[in-house]
Design a protein around this motif. Structure first.
Motif, PDB file in Angstrom:
ATOM      1  N   UNK A 143     -15.050 -12.438  49.569  1.00 40.68           N
ATOM      2  CA  UNK A 143     -14.133 -11.911  47.990  1.00 40.68           C
ATOM      3  C   UNK A 143     -13.972 -10.294  48.234  1.00 40.68           C
TER       4      UNK A 143
ATOM      5  N   UNK B 299     -13.374  -6.550  46.064  1.00 42.07           N
ATOM      6  CA  UNK B 299     -13.458  -6.588  44.548  1.00 42.07           C
ATOM      7  C   UNK B 299     -12.054  -6.060  43.900  1.00 42.07           C
TER       8      UNK B 299
ATOM      9  N   UNK C  10     -20.389  -6.413  36.871  1.00 43.42           N
ATOM     10  CA  UNK C  10     -21.258  -7.397  38.015  1.00 43.42           C
ATOM     11  C   UNK C  10     -21.026  -8.895  36.881  1.00 43.42           C
ATOM     12  N   UNK C  11     -20.701  -8.807  35.991  1.00 42.06           N
ATOM     13  CA  UNK C  11     -20.067 -10.483  35.651  1.00 42.06           C
ATOM     14  C   UNK C  11     -18.198 -10.469  35.992  1.00 42.06           C
TER      15      UNK C  11
ATOM     16  N   UNK D   7     -11.703 -15.412  42.741  1.00 38.07           N
ATOM     17  CA  UNK D   7     -12.361 -15.994  43.020  1.00 38.07           C
ATOM     18  C   UNK D   7     -11.010 -17.681  43.073  1.00 38.07           C
TER      19      UNK D   7
ATOM     20  N   UNK E 255     -17.138  -9.748  38.415  1.00 37.43           N
ATOM     21  CA  UNK E 255     -17.150  -9.608  40.129  1.00 37.43           C
ATOM     22  C   UNK E 255     -17.508 -10.577  40.394  1.00 37.43           C
ATOM     23  N   UNK E 256     -18.763 -11.690  39.839  1.00 40.89           N
ATOM     24  CA  UNK E 256     -19.169 -13.012  40.247  1.00 40.89           C
ATOM     25  C   UNK E 256     -18.639 -14.248  39.153  1.00 40.89           C
ATOM     26  N   UNK E 257     -17.831 -14.116  38.591  1.00 37.99           N
ATOM     27  CA  UNK E 257     -16.669 -14.927  38.262  1.00 37.99           C
ATOM     28  C   UNK E 257     -17.668 -15.618  36.835  1.00 37.99           C
ATOM     29  N   UNK E 258     -17.969 -14.483  36.349  1.00 34.61           N
ATOM     30  CA  UNK E 258     -18.874 -15.271  35.072  1.00 34.61           C
ATOM     31  C   UNK E 258     -18.392 -14.807  33.945  1.00 34.61           C
ATOM     32  N   UNK E 259     -17.221 -14.351  33.887  1.00 37.84           N
ATOM     33  CA  UNK E 259     -15.898 -13.878  32.899  1.00 37.84           C
ATOM     34  C   UNK E 259     -15.355 -14.156  33.146  1.00 37.84           C
TER      35      UNK E 259
END
Lengths: 255, 255
Positions: free
Chosen positions: B246, B248, B48-49, B232, B51-55
């Motif tokens: 986007x 995966x 999750x982190x 991203x 694929x949502x560009x949090x990491x």
């Protein structure tokens, strides 16, 4: 061999009794596992496209994923993800070299970012019902939304690091006082600005409204260094932040 | 009751024999399910982190998620997600009211968007190894990367709808001919531009390089209506598209 398999299966039988109900939403042992896993993959696929902004807009969660979303929200999955997002945001915040002019800003959205509306959504089937603004307003006006624990921790960290904290919410100005009260009761203090939708902002998409407010911040000389939100409309548009932090929200979508 | 449980368990025993190995990466029946599910949640949280560009950035997949990523890539999960992303992109493309000036553009990234490097990554533990540009270049120079089937379908659809198709890749100009050959052999024809990194672009982040190229498109009067990419850095920056898609990619990250 037969005995081994039997004993191994017995272990599962005993093991499953200790499982929380969220772990296997439906009784795995009397369904065809392959079909069930396919169904689950449909919902993980749906969640992927939702969380990566590939599905836009959407009104309700798919009927077939109602159990999946509920179990995710009330089980450990949601909590683990919001914790992880806040951890990453905290690491980033610490790594930033802040200017000494007090112009470094961290933006937080409010709903599903600082405050949780899960008590409301648990009464409204976790996004299976079409959004009802009248009902939701009644909930907002109670002012009892709890804090998202890891967001509160992050909030306190970024304040301590010296960021200016701006709260940028889609809530209306007429909910200012109840929102302030709710935030304070939930442990949020000392923000620098709380920006709500004014009378001119109604009818604008959240992306437009929030972009306009961020443009103003930039015009006033602020640097938007971090931005936390559960909707892509909190994060995308103009005057975007250097690093954004997308919290999970499979229950609803705001354009 | 005991007999029923035994029979039900026997059904699982028979059922699991028919399962592909990807469905249960490790033998579920002889581990503690609760611990295993916690471990799996660690990896779904990580994904999750990611694929949502949090990491951002990250170099390799976590050791503990090696099996998870492999099973996702070779199992039905990856395929279902790329299919769904292309379906959503296709629906959007069809909904666009194209101008009659031939200035509506759809941008596609190449690697893990049009072409799949899964044969390479399956030899390099699906992202567990640190990226090795020398080894990867050898693979690129073979020119044998297969098409992502659903991307090929989308590609043909957007061409047919009248979009200009620009391919914007992080590959180097020196790989132009092998990339053209690979794309053609994989079924991609009739693109309008293929943009690769020139000598001036080395050292730039992908976000900067791709933003600069998009700025040029906009300056030339093109409207960037759609953009498909697995990173991203394909999608964010300046001159962003109206809608991005986007795909995966849990195997690697490009800044």
């Amino acid at each position: 061999m037969r005995i081994f398999v039997f004993l191994a299966l017995l272990t599962v039988a005993i093991g499953t009794e200790n499982l929380n109900s969220h772990v296997f939403p439906r009784p795995l042992i009397i369904e065809y596992p392959e079909k069930q896993l396919r169904d689950e993959l449909k919902c993980t696929t749906w969640r992927f496209v939702v969380e990566t902004n590939n599905l836009s807009p959407w009104k309700t969660i798919p009927e077939e994923c109602a159990d999946y979303v509920k179990e995710y929200m009330v089980g450990p999955g949601y909590e683990m993800e919001i914790d992880r997002v806040s951890d990453e945001a905290g690491e980033y915040a610490k790594s930033v070299d802040l200017g000494d002019d007090g112009r470094d800003v961290w933006i937080f959205d409010v709903d599903e970012t600082l405050l949780s509306n899960l008590p409301y959504y648990s009464d409204h089937r976790y996004g299976l019902e079409v959004f009802d603004d009248v009902e939701f307003d009644k909930w907002v006006e109670k002012g009892t939304a709890p804090a998202l624990g890891s967001s509160l921790k992050l909030y306190q960290e970024v304040l301590k690091l010296g960021f200016k904290v701006f709260l940028l919410t889609g809530r209306s100005e007429r909910h200012r006082s109840v929102t302030v009260e709710n935030l304070m009761n939930a442990g949020f203090h000392d923000w620098h600005k709380l920006i709500l939708r004014g009378s001119d902002d109604h009818g604008k998409t959240a992306t437009t409204y929030k972009s306009e407010r961020r443009n103003e911040m930039v015009e006033e000389g602020f640097r938007i260094v971090g931005n936390s939100g559960d909707q892509w409309s909190d994060l995308l548009g103009s005057s975007m932040t250097y690093r954004s932090f997308k919290l999970p929200n499979p229950m609803y979508y705001i354009l």
